[in-house]
Design a protein around this motif. Structure first.
Motif, mmCIF file in Angstrom:
data_model
loop_
_atom_site.group_PDB
_atom_site.id
_atom_site.type_symbol
_atom_site.label_atom_id
_atom_site.label_comp_id
_atom_site.label_asym_id
_atom_site.label_seq_id
_atom_site.Cartn_x
_atom_site.Cartn_y
_atom_site.Cartn_z
ATOM 1 N N ALA A 33 0.838 -1.208 0.000
ATOM 2 C CA ALA A 33 0.000 0.000 0.000
ATOM 3 C C ALA A 33 0.872 1.258 0.000
ATOM 4 O O ALA A 33 0.599 2.221 -0.733
ATOM 5 N N THR A 34 1.931 1.263 0.810
ATOM 6 C CA THR A 34 2.810 2.441 0.851
ATOM 7 C C THR A 34 3.499 2.633 -0.497
ATOM 8 O O THR A 34 3.590 3.761 -1.010
ATOM 9 N N ALA A 35 3.969 1.537 -1.086
ATOM 10 C CA ALA A 35 4.658 1.640 -2.380
ATOM 11 C C ALA A 35 3.699 2.163 -3.450
ATOM 12 O O ALA A 35 4.069 3.020 -4.267
ATOM 13 N N ALA A 36 2.453 1.679 -3.430
ATOM 14 C CA ALA A 36 1.484 2.111 -4.448
ATOM 15 C C ALA A 36 1.150 3.595 -4.277
ATOM 16 O O ALA A 36 1.056 4.338 -5.262
ATOM 17 N N ALA A 37 0.992 4.037 -3.032
ATOM 18 C CA ALA A 37 0.656 5.447 -2.791
ATOM 19 C C ALA A 37 1.819 6.352 -3.210
ATOM 20 O O ALA A 37 1.609 7.422 -3.802
ATOM 21 N N LEU A 38 3.041 5.920 -2.917
ATOM 22 C CA LEU A 38 4.200 6.734 -3.296
ATOM 23 C C LEU A 38 4.339 6.782 -4.811
ATOM 24 O O LEU A 38 4.540 7.854 -5.403
ATOM 25 N N ARG A 39 4.173 5.631 -5.426
ATOM 26 C CA ARG A 39 4.265 5.555 -6.889
ATOM 27 C C ARG A 39 3.243 6.508 -7.531
ATOM 28 O O ARG A 39 3.544 7.222 -8.488
ATOM 29 N N ALA A 40 2.027 6.528 -6.977
ATOM 30 C CA ALA A 40 0.972 7.362 -7.551
ATOM 31 C C ALA A 40 1.313 8.849 -7.423
ATOM 32 O O ALA A 40 0.859 9.666 -8.229
ATOM 33 N N ALA A 41 2.100 9.205 -6.405
ATOM 34 C CA ALA A 41 2.421 10.620 -6.190
ATOM 35 C C ALA A 41 3.627 11.077 -7.007
ATOM 36 O O ALA A 41 3.777 12.272 -7.272
ATOM 37 N N LEU A 42 4.492 10.137 -7.409
ATOM 38 C CA LEU A 42 5.712 10.535 -8.127
ATOM 39 C C LEU A 42 5.383 10.942 -9.561
ATOM 40 O O LEU A 42 4.415 10.450 -10.139
ATOM 41 N N PRO A 43 6.188 11.833 -10.152
ATOM 42 C CA PRO A 43 5.948 12.185 -11.554
ATOM 43 C C PRO A 43 5.956 10.927 -12.431
ATOM 44 O O PRO A 43 6.726 9.994 -12.163
ATOM 45 N N ALA A 44 5.089 10.920 -13.463
ATOM 46 C CA ALA A 44 4.998 9.749 -14.341
ATOM 47 C C ALA A 44 6.388 9.407 -14.867
ATOM 48 O O ALA A 44 7.170 10.289 -15.217
ATOM 49 N N GLY A 45 6.706 8.115 -14.906
ATOM 50 C CA GLY A 45 7.983 7.682 -15.465
ATOM 51 C C GLY A 45 9.113 7.625 -14.463
ATOM 52 O O GLY A 45 10.203 7.148 -14.777
ATOM 53 N N SER A 244 4.673 15.478 -6.707
ATOM 54 C CA SER A 244 4.047 15.208 -8.010
ATOM 55 C C SER A 244 4.301 16.312 -9.028
ATOM 56 O O SER A 244 4.214 16.078 -10.232
ATOM 57 N N GLY A 245 4.636 17.522 -8.556
ATOM 58 C CA GLY A 245 4.839 18.624 -9.489
ATOM 59 C C GLY A 245 6.250 18.718 -10.054
ATOM 60 O O GLY A 245 6.543 19.626 -10.838
ATOM 61 N N ILE A 246 7.133 17.814 -9.674
ATOM 62 C CA ILE A 246 8.519 17.883 -10.148
ATOM 63 C C ILE A 246 8.553 17.720 -11.665
ATOM 64 O O ILE A 246 7.950 16.785 -12.207
ATOM 65 N N LEU A 254 14.430 9.973 -13.978
ATOM 66 C CA LEU A 254 14.584 10.313 -12.561
ATOM 67 C C LEU A 254 14.368 9.043 -11.748
ATOM 68 O O LEU A 254 13.363 8.351 -11.925
ATOM 69 N N ALA A 255 15.321 8.740 -10.858
ATOM 70 C CA ALA A 255 15.155 7.599 -9.944
ATOM 71 C C ALA A 255 15.203 8.104 -8.511
ATOM 72 O O ALA A 255 15.939 9.052 -8.200
ATOM 73 N N VAL A 256 14.397 7.502 -7.665
ATOM 74 C CA VAL A 256 14.488 7.733 -6.218
ATOM 75 C C VAL A 256 14.605 6.366 -5.549
ATOM 76 O O VAL A 256 14.197 5.349 -6.117
#
Ligand SMILES: *Cc1c(COP(=O)(O)O)cnc(C)c1O
Length: 384
Positions: A33-45, A244-246, A254-256
């Motif tokens: 759940a945490t990974a999915a929520a973070l993924r959804a917030a990160l800029p696409a790609g 999300s605005g990055i 971009l990798a995190v």
């Protein structure tokens, strides 16, 4: 602060344990759940990697390998774990890679975050002409965002100074097999200010474009590291929506690679109260467990909040020690006064035989602890 509720599935697993109970519970659904929520917030790609050093339990590593794009590792041991977990993508960092680590990284097709010119030369020898994707880890001139551990803008063993980059890039490009794609800029740990972290990542992208141009290679990869924070003692939260605005430049990946943020909330450390006692006016809950299992509060010098999980079982033919509406120090089973997990923690009711449950202990808990000190048994590891 009100005690944090313990999810029923975690409490149920803890109630199953034999007395004296001591366990870590890791919840794979919470990890996903945490990974999915973070993924959804990160800029696409954006490439989302999990930094294995936060929690290397094989079930945690396997779960997050599947729920993210891959894993970031910092040793040969973690690399082996990542390969065994079936990670689709692996990045390896760390200033002390041995030739054996480098060879394993090349064989695994990992992106290698190179930390010095000497390491570049060793990598080229070890690779022996085989292709290796590399990024240069940079220790930038300026300080990164605020947080609890600072790795750049200050003398540390990590990365290459900005002044040395043109030379290092030229060396990388002259060595056979090495494909220099960009920079690695992990700068901080436990930053709770997500807006500041977003600004740090944008600045990292911007700076990397300029640095690659100065060094004469096309920028394809910027790894901004981890460092997303978790508030252990208060109610602050790192809000990933701020990321999300990055704006990511065209042609740049971009990798995190957060560790703490992905793993912390999916872990609970629990220990049974063996004794309740008062000395020199202070109440102590003496636990079957302690800082040899969960070192973070001792390492960082804070009190980690807990929730009391009442246990009704009481096997003795005499009254049960009990305290009400007071404060207590939660201390471990080690023979040192530093074995303290929480001080002056309020409790409404606490009895010998109850469990103290410490939430948000899924990262830098068991993995950083000096588990052999005093030779007590290890905690149970319960994976949900
Ligand atoms: C430790 C580390 C991370 C993870 O840091 P967190 O603070 O747990 O997010 C990421 N990258 C590198 C290079 C690290 O050393």
């Amino acid at each position: 602060m009100r005690p944090e509720p313990i999810p029923e599935r975690v409490a149920a697993a803890l109630r199953e344990l034999p007395s004296p109970a001591c366990a870590y519970v890791y919840d794979t659904a919470a990890l996903r759940a945490t990974a999915a929520a973070l993924r959804a917030a990160l800029p696409a790609g954006t490439t989302l990697l999990y930094a294995v050093k936060a929690n290397g339990h094989p079930a945690v590593v396997r779960t997050l390998a599947a729920a993210t794009d891959g894993l970031e590792v910092a040793s040969g041991g973690e690399l082996a774990l990542a390969v065994a977990a079936g990670a689709r993508r692996v990045a390896i960092g760390g200033p002390a890679k041995t030739d054996r680590d480098l060879a394993a990284a090349v064989a695994a097709g990992a992106t290698i975050h190179v930390e010095s010119r000497h390491e570049l030369r060793r990598l080229a020898v070890v690779a022996g002409g085989r292709a290796a994707t590399i990024a240069l880890r940079v220790n930038r001139r300026g300080a990164g965002p605020a947080g609890s551990h600072r790795m750049t803008g200050t003398p540390t063993p990590f990365g290459i100074d900005e002044d040395g980059l043109p030379d290092a890039a030229a060396l990388a490009r002259s060595l056979p097999g090495l494909d220099l794609v960009g920079f690695h800029l992990h700068a901080v740990s436990n930053n709770l200010d997500a807006a500041a972290h977003a600004a740090f990542i944008e600045d990292a992208l911007d700076w990397s474009l300029g640095a690659a141009a100065r060094a004469g290679f096309p920028l394809r990869y910027v790894n901004a590291g981890g460092g997303f924070g978790v508030d252990y003692t208060g109610a602050a939260a790192f809000d990933p929506a701020a990321l999300s605005g990055i704006a990511v430049p065209d042609g740049v990946e971009l990798a995190v690679e957060p560790g703490r943020y992905l793993a912390a909330a999916a872990g609970w450390y629990a220990a049974e109260v063996l004794d309740l006692k008062r000395t020199h006016g202070r109440w102590f809950a003496v636990l079957r467990g302690g800082t040899h299992h969960f070192r973070l509060p001792a390492a960082w010098g804070y009190s980690h909040p807990f929730t009391v999980l009442p246990v009704d079982r009481w096997p003795y033919p005499f009254p049960r020690p009990e305290i009400r509406d007071t404060t207590v120090d939660a201390v471990g089973e080690l023979c040192t006064p530093r074995d303290v997990l929480a001080r002056d923690h309020p409790v409404a009711r606490l009895r010998a035989g109850d469990l103290l449950v410490f939430p948000r202990t899924g990262a830098y808990g068991w993995d950083i602890s000096h588990r052999e000190f005093l030779r007590h048994p290890y905690p149970e590891m319960v994976v949900l």
